[in-house]
Design a protein around this motif. Structure first.
Motif, mmCIF file in Angstrom:
data_model
loop_
_atom_site.group_PDB
_atom_site.id
_atom_site.type_symbol
_atom_site.label_atom_id
_atom_site.label_comp_id
_atom_site.label_asym_id
_atom_site.label_seq_id
_atom_site.Cartn_x
_atom_site.Cartn_y
_atom_site.Cartn_z
ATOM 1 N N PRO A 44 0.831 -1.141 0.092
ATOM 2 C CA PRO A 44 -0.020 -0.006 0.011
ATOM 3 C C PRO A 44 0.764 1.366 0.141
ATOM 4 N N GLY A 45 0.287 2.370 -0.276
ATOM 5 C CA GLY A 45 1.016 3.584 -0.559
ATOM 6 C C GLY A 45 -0.035 4.783 -0.446
ATOM 7 N N ILE A 46 0.516 5.963 -0.241
ATOM 8 C CA ILE A 46 -0.476 7.093 -0.187
ATOM 9 C C ILE A 46 -0.295 8.140 -1.218
ATOM 10 N N GLY A 47 0.461 7.493 -2.390
ATOM 11 C CA GLY A 47 0.555 8.481 -3.459
ATOM 12 C C GLY A 47 1.289 7.467 -4.658
ATOM 13 N N LEU A 48 0.898 7.705 -5.805
ATOM 14 C CA LEU A 48 1.544 7.098 -7.099
ATOM 15 C C LEU A 48 1.529 7.914 -8.250
ATOM 16 N N ILE A 51 4.066 7.177 -14.087
ATOM 17 C CA ILE A 51 5.327 6.815 -14.852
ATOM 18 C C ILE A 51 5.653 5.617 -13.676
ATOM 19 N N GLN A 52 5.418 5.449 -12.335
ATOM 20 C CA GLN A 52 5.613 4.298 -11.657
ATOM 21 C C GLN A 52 4.675 2.930 -12.207
ATOM 22 N N ILE A 53 3.873 3.087 -13.082
ATOM 23 C CA ILE A 53 3.377 1.923 -13.658
ATOM 24 C C ILE A 53 3.634 2.012 -15.008
ATOM 25 N N PRO A 90 12.575 18.442 7.099
ATOM 26 C CA PRO A 90 12.610 17.198 6.801
ATOM 27 C C PRO A 90 11.575 16.180 7.170
ATOM 28 N N TYR A 91 11.436 15.203 6.144
ATOM 29 C CA TYR A 91 10.438 14.040 6.471
ATOM 30 C C TYR A 91 11.039 12.833 5.979
ATOM 31 N N GLU A 92 10.984 11.756 6.823
ATOM 32 C CA GLU A 92 11.404 10.321 6.361
ATOM 33 C C GLU A 92 10.587 9.737 5.304
ATOM 34 N N GLU A 93 11.285 9.813 3.992
ATOM 35 C CA GLU A 93 10.249 9.360 3.060
ATOM 36 C C GLU A 93 10.630 8.044 2.486
ATOM 37 N N GLY A 94 9.733 7.477 1.771
ATOM 38 C CA GLY A 94 9.815 6.129 1.434
ATOM 39 C C GLY A 94 9.340 6.132 -0.192
ATOM 40 N N CYS A 95 9.421 5.247 -0.921
ATOM 41 C CA CYS A 95 8.930 5.217 -2.419
ATOM 42 C C CYS A 95 8.476 3.924 -2.727
ATOM 43 N N LEU A 96 7.411 3.625 -3.257
ATOM 44 C CA LEU A 96 7.107 2.260 -4.012
ATOM 45 C C LEU A 96 7.759 1.804 -5.154
ATOM 46 N N SER A 97 8.835 2.680 -5.610
ATOM 47 C CA SER A 97 9.643 2.393 -6.855
ATOM 48 C C SER A 97 11.197 1.995 -6.307
ATOM 49 N N VAL A 98 11.186 2.348 -4.909
ATOM 50 C CA VAL A 98 12.417 1.943 -4.192
ATOM 51 C C VAL A 98 12.134 1.372 -2.880
ATOM 52 N N ALA A 132 1.824 18.504 1.456
ATOM 53 C CA ALA A 132 2.935 19.376 0.663
ATOM 54 C C ALA A 132 3.902 18.278 0.316
ATOM 55 N N VAL A 133 4.500 17.299 1.283
ATOM 56 C CA VAL A 133 5.288 16.114 1.272
ATOM 57 C C VAL A 133 5.071 15.505 0.106
ATOM 58 N N CYS A 134 3.774 14.887 0.012
ATOM 59 C CA CYS A 134 3.357 13.912 -0.834
ATOM 60 C C CYS A 134 3.595 14.624 -2.499
ATOM 61 N N GLN A 136 5.155 17.055 -3.494
ATOM 62 C CA GLN A 136 6.408 17.287 -4.105
ATOM 63 C C GLN A 136 6.891 15.996 -4.396
ATOM 64 N N HIS A 137 7.017 14.873 -3.611
ATOM 65 C CA HIS A 137 7.484 13.613 -4.073
ATOM 66 C C HIS A 137 7.124 12.988 -5.371
ATOM 67 N N GLU A 138 5.641 13.407 -5.633
ATOM 68 C CA GLU A 138 5.126 12.907 -6.929
ATOM 69 C C GLU A 138 5.451 13.619 -8.198
ATOM 70 N N ASP A 140 8.203 15.247 -8.342
ATOM 71 C CA ASP A 140 9.619 14.834 -8.747
ATOM 72 C C ASP A 140 9.450 13.552 -9.716
ATOM 73 N N HIS A 141 8.662 12.505 -9.463
ATOM 74 C CA HIS A 141 8.518 11.417 -10.237
ATOM 75 C C HIS A 141 8.045 12.020 -11.928
ATOM 76 N N LEU A 142 7.204 12.846 -11.946
ATOM 77 C CA LEU A 142 6.882 13.461 -13.162
ATOM 78 C C LEU A 142 8.102 14.070 -14.092
HETATM 79 O O1 K2U Z 1 5.685 7.884 -4.855
HETATM 80 C C1 K2U Z 1 5.294 6.897 -4.223
HETATM 81 O O2 K2U Z 1 6.173 5.970 -4.038
HETATM 82 C C2 K2U Z 1 4.323 6.878 -3.086
HETATM 83 C C3 K2U Z 1 4.903 7.148 -1.709
HETATM 84 C C4 K2U Z 1 4.433 8.573 -1.434
HETATM 85 C C5 K2U Z 1 5.228 9.190 -0.449
HETATM 86 C C6 K2U Z 1 6.630 9.260 -0.166
HETATM 87 C C7 K2U Z 1 6.950 9.895 0.960
HETATM 88 C C8 K2U Z 1 6.268 10.721 1.865
HETATM 89 C C9 K2U Z 1 4.936 10.737 1.522
HETATM 90 C C10 K2U Z 1 4.308 9.949 0.549
HETATM 91 C C11 K2U Z 1 4.449 6.055 -1.167
HETATM 92 O O3 K2U Z 1 3.200 6.128 -0.537
HETATM 93 S S1 K2U Z 1 5.758 5.530 -0.042
HETATM 94 C C12 K2U Z 1 4.948 4.776 1.336
HETATM 95 C C13 K2U Z 1 4.572 5.748 2.444
HETATM 96 C C14 K2U Z 1 3.397 5.505 3.081
HETATM 97 C C15 K2U Z 1 3.082 6.360 4.046
HETATM 98 C C16 K2U Z 1 3.929 7.551 4.337
HETATM 99 C C17 K2U Z 1 5.323 7.770 3.819
HETATM 100 C C18 K2U Z 1 5.426 6.795 2.695
#
Ligand code: K2U
Ligand code: ZN
Length: 180
Positions: A44-48, A51-53, A90-98, A132-134, A136-138, A140-142
């Motif tokens: 699961p994620g909160i944004g997509l 390009i990630q698909i 700062p925010y501890e980010e993750g990414c479904l593509s990483v 704002a975090v999400c 801007q993260h998305e 960036d993907h574009l």
């Molecule tokens: O782009 C993606 O891979 C979706 C991210 C969106 C995201 C990344 C960093 C910070 C906020 C949103 C995924 O949802 S990563 C999984 C996740 C889930 C909850 C909070 C942070 C990251």
């Protein structure tokens, strides 16, 4: 609706700059956004970003609702953002593509977002907090940018090596399962 494969590093398609959607928000584009949302919820994620698909179109989906809340799906077609402040947080980010890589990224705490919604209506709003975090993260993907591109070269390489190793191990265990 369908759950699509999410591209992971080092897939070169993730570095593509996505192209603007032309011809407005059509039923075909809505079907793509429905697939993106189903894929995001399944991850699961909160944004997509599209390009990630593997679809190089300027389209983002998001749902920032908490686990105890009703889903609040959001759709962004041809989004544009403008930073509204020089304040960074700062925010501890993750990414479904990483997958399984998390690290701190600093971003502006507020930004203006203009986009077309699911029905093609123009929206202009202020993003702050997690929105704002999400966004801007998305965004960036574009542009073909991943959150690890904001890290040091060493951290970026370690992240890619970690994902490549995990994919090798997964392929090996899948092969041994099918041989059994
Ligand atoms: O782009 C993606 O891979 C979706 C991210 C969106 C995201 C990344 C960093 C910070 C906020 C949103 C995924 O949802 S990563 C999984 C996740 C889930 C909850 C909070 C942070 C990251
Ligand atoms: Zn991401």
């Amino acid at each position: 609706m369908a759950i699509r494969e999410i591209l992971t590093v080092p897939d070169p398609r993730l570095k593509e700059v996505s192209k603007p959607v032309e011809g407005g928000v059509t039923d075909e584009l809505r079907a793509l956004m429905d697939d993106m949302l189903e894929t995001m919820y399944d991850a699961p994620g909160i944004g997509l970003a599209a390009i990630q698909i593997g679809v190089p179109k300027r389209v983002i989906v998001m749902d920032l609702a908490g686990p105890e809340e009703e889903p609040q799906p959001r759709y962004f077609v041809n989004p544009e953002i403008l930073p509204l402040t020089e304040d960074l947080a700062p925010y501890e980010e993750g990414c479904l593509s990483v997958p399984d890589v998390f690290d701190e990224v600093e971003r502006p705490t507020q930004c203006r977002v203009r986009y077309l919604d699911y029905n093609g209506k123009e929206v202009d709003e202020i993003a702050e907090g997690m929105f704002a975090v999400c966004i801007q993260h998305e965004m960036d993907h574009l542009e073909g940018t991943l959150f690890i591109d904001h890290l040091s070269r060493l951290k970026r390489q370690r992240a890619v090596d970690k994902v490549k190793k995990a994919k090798r191990l997964e392929a090996k265990s899948a092969k041994s399962r099918s041989a059994a």
